[in-house]
Design an enzyme around this catalytic site. Sequence first.
Site, PDB file in Angstrom:
ATOM      1  N   THR A  58       0.841  -1.194   0.000  1.00 34.56           N
ATOM      2  CA  THR A  58       0.000   0.000   0.000  1.00 34.56           C
ATOM      3  C   THR A  58       0.877   1.245   0.000  1.00 34.56           C
ATOM      4  OG1 THR A  58      -1.746  -1.157   1.189  1.00 34.56           O
ATOM      5  CG2 THR A  58      -1.793   1.251   1.258  1.00 34.56           C
ATOM      6  N   ASP A  81       2.757   1.488   5.435  1.00 31.57           N
ATOM      7  CA  ASP A  81       3.735   1.574   6.516  1.00 31.57           C
ATOM      8  C   ASP A  81       5.132   1.946   6.042  1.00 31.57           C
ATOM      9  OD1 ASP A  81       5.609  -1.276   7.336  1.00 31.57           O
ATOM     10  OD2 ASP A  81       4.579  -1.029   5.434  1.00 31.57           O
ATOM     11  N   GLN A  82       5.265   2.442   4.838  1.00 28.24           N
ATOM     12  CA  GLN A  82       6.594   2.867   4.400  1.00 28.24           C
ATOM     13  C   GLN A  82       7.098   3.951   5.358  1.00 28.24           C
ATOM     14  OE1 GLN A  82       3.869   2.944   2.406  1.00 28.24           O
ATOM     15  NE2 GLN A  82       4.260   1.125   1.190  1.00 28.24           N
ATOM     16  N   GLU A  83       8.404   3.961   5.584  1.00 25.16           N
ATOM     17  CA  GLU A  83       8.967   4.899   6.566  1.00 25.16           C
ATOM     18  C   GLU A  83       8.567   6.341   6.291  1.00 25.16           C
ATOM     19  OE1 GLU A  83      12.251   4.695   8.731  1.00 25.16           O
ATOM     20  OE2 GLU A  83      12.641   2.567   8.470  1.00 25.16           O
TER      21      GLU A  83
END
Length: 194
Positions: A58, A81-83
């Site tokens: 996502t 949830d990518q940084e």
Amino acid sequence: MILLSFDNLLPIDEIISPRESSVNPRIAQILMLGLGDSGKSTILYWPILKQRVTYVPTIGFNVETINSSSGTKITIWDVGDQEQMRPLWAHYYPFCQGFIVVVDGSNIDTLQISREIFRPIAAHNDMRGVPLLLLVNKSDLPSFIGLSAVVNALGMDRVVDRLWHVHACSAETGEGIMEALDELVRMMKYFRRT
């Protein structure tokens, strides 16, 4: 950058009436977070499509409104949830009446990372008291480590500032997803923002 508008959200008092013993049939807002490959998006779409769908990670968010088994409508925000997305998570906190954390119950190595990421979120002032549903996904796999091992690894036994529930599920088969959402709806009837 796209900023979200929360103009259509209702105050908690309009969603949950103190005189009623159940959640009103208005739409409650739920924030769902989890590490990559935990199964968030598949869990989000299972109640709608009734089948497993393969997704790419996502980027941004997915959002769907779902009817729980009790008939209560809930809108679930599945946020990537990518940084680079994580600082934006805080924009969702003031508006949610429920919080879902999805973890991979077959990968003990990711549980410590999950604990480090999600503990500060639960402690955030805007998340104070928000009911928490911990969905332990991949319960259908032989490598599933069990609910007690997940509870211990995440330190859930020390969570005393909110209602919380741990539920095993399988995004592959749909097992446990609707029951878990029903439990979250049940807990939400006791939550009031202060």
